[in-house]
Design an enzyme around this catalytic site. Structure first.
Site, PDB file in Angstrom:
ATOM      1  N   ALA A 118     -39.759  27.023  29.157  1.00 19.99           N
ATOM      2  CA  ALA A 118     -38.478  26.300  29.150  1.00 19.99           C
ATOM      3  C   ALA A 118     -37.440  26.947  28.244  1.00 19.99           C
ATOM      4  CB  ALA A 118     -38.714  24.850  28.728  1.00 19.99           C
ATOM      5  N   ASN A 184     -43.797  24.593  22.096  1.00 16.85           N
ATOM      6  CA  ASN A 184     -43.814  25.789  22.952  1.00 16.85           C
ATOM      7  C   ASN A 184     -42.508  26.575  22.942  1.00 16.85           C
ATOM      8  OD1 ASN A 184     -46.527  25.576  24.029  1.00 16.85           O
ATOM      9  ND2 ASN A 184     -45.803  23.693  24.976  1.00 16.85           N
ATOM     10  N   HIS A 214     -32.112  22.429  25.139  1.00  9.84           N
ATOM     11  CA  HIS A 214     -32.415  23.503  24.185  1.00  9.84           C
ATOM     12  C   HIS A 214     -31.210  24.428  24.095  1.00  9.84           C
ATOM     13  CE1 HIS A 214     -36.587  22.278  24.212  1.00  9.84           C
ATOM     14  NE2 HIS A 214     -36.633  22.421  25.523  1.00  9.84           N
TER      15      HIS A 214
END
Ligand SMILES: NC(=O)c1ccc[n+]([C@@H]2O[C@H](COP(=O)([O-])OP(=O)(O)OC[C@H]3O[C@@H](n4cnc5c(N)ncnc54)[C@H](O)[C@@H]3O)[C@@H](O)[C@H]2O)c1
Length: 261
Positions: A118, A184, A214
């Site tokens: 991601a 992650n 993000h």
């Protein structure tokens, strides 16, 4: 290409569906799961030991099972000479585990690939690194409820957060070890860029967002880069961004392709 999956959850099922659309080019031969994993996401069997999985002679094993699976299986897979793709990169914030995986890859004929998952812009980040980086900052915002079950619950009343609130600010190692279920993306930024100690991570509980957001900011000799992803959840697991599975599909597609991008 024969593909074996580690895990039988949301990502595994999406990857398996994609592979089924590619016929023999990308053929899932088996998945290794836990006893709760009974029905596979396709016409392939679920097995419960690494020996059984490797008996299918896969060309590559795709880890989409979580940190415990990386710890248990990464080195033995590489030692068996089988290529490995890891999506649970947060596990590699454990320096001893990362050293073990790297050492296994170095002594093996096989390779380990860490998928972008991601995190946007891994290609640009790792390219920019070649000219020298001065700053990598990742800001990850999620709705306050998404931080339930994390250490943030002890310090903040998540139900009462009414404005964007920083729940953690520190380096990527501290972020990954303190918030392992959210590790992650921070770990991937660290591994692609400046490393775990020099990468800054800011985690935010934001009542104004409905998705995982993000933001990556990179500075260095190459110039400056700012990227933002507003990630939709995976259909079968709201905690997993859909793009994580898509990023594995892209990597597998590239493994089999004559032209790679
Ligand atoms: N890099 C990224 O950006 C990113 C994004 C999302 C998820 N992830 C990682 O992907 C993993 C899988 O995501 P998901 O949404 O498919 O999760 P999921 O919970 O839907 O599925 C996990 C599957 O793995 C199995 N499993 C768990 N531990 C195992 C073990 N030790 N051995 C064998 N099987 C095991 C579970 O039974 C389940 O079938 C997550 O745990 C996370 O670490 C990475």
């Amino acid at each position: 290409m024969k593909i074996a999956l580690l895990g039988n959850g949301a990502i595994a099922k999406l990857v398996a569906q994609f592979c089924a659309s590619r016929g023999k080019t990308l053929q899932v031969v088996a998945a290794l799961g836990l006893p709760v994993d009974k029905i596979s996401g396709g016409g392939y069997p679920i097995v419960y030991s690494l020996g059984e999985l490797l008996a299918f002679a896969p060309d590559v094993v795709v880890e989409c099972a979580g940190h415990s699976a990386v710890a248990a299986y990464a080195a033995p897979i590489l030692d068996a000479g089988v290529n490995l793709i890891i999506v649970s990169t947060g596990s590699l914030a454990d320096a001893a585990l990362w050293d073990m995986v790297k050492a296994a890859a170095e002594r093996s004929t096989a390779r380990v690939k860490l998928v972008a998952g991601a995190l946007p812009g891994v290609d640009a980040l790792s390219a920019a690194k070649l000219a020298g980086l001065t700053k990598v900052t990742l800001r990850s915002a999620k709705p306050p409820q998404a931080w339930k079950g994390t250490p943030a619950e002890k310090t903040f009343d998540l139900d009462k957060i009414a404005a964007p609130t920083v729940i953690f600010s520190g380096n990527a190692r501290q972020a990954a070890l303190t918030f392992p279920k959210n590790a992650n993306v921070a770990a991937t930024a660290a591994l692609a860029g400046l490393g775990f100690e020099a990468t800054t991570v800011v985690l935010v509980a934001d009542p104004g967002v409905t998705k995982n957001v993000h933001q990556l900011e990179v500075e260095g000799a190459f110039g400056a880069l700012t990227l933002e992803i507003k990630a939709n959840p995976s259909p079968d697991n709201p905690k997993t961004s859909h793009i994580a599975a898509l990023s594995i599909m892209r990597l597998l597609e590239n493994e089999a392709a004559a032209v790679v991008i």
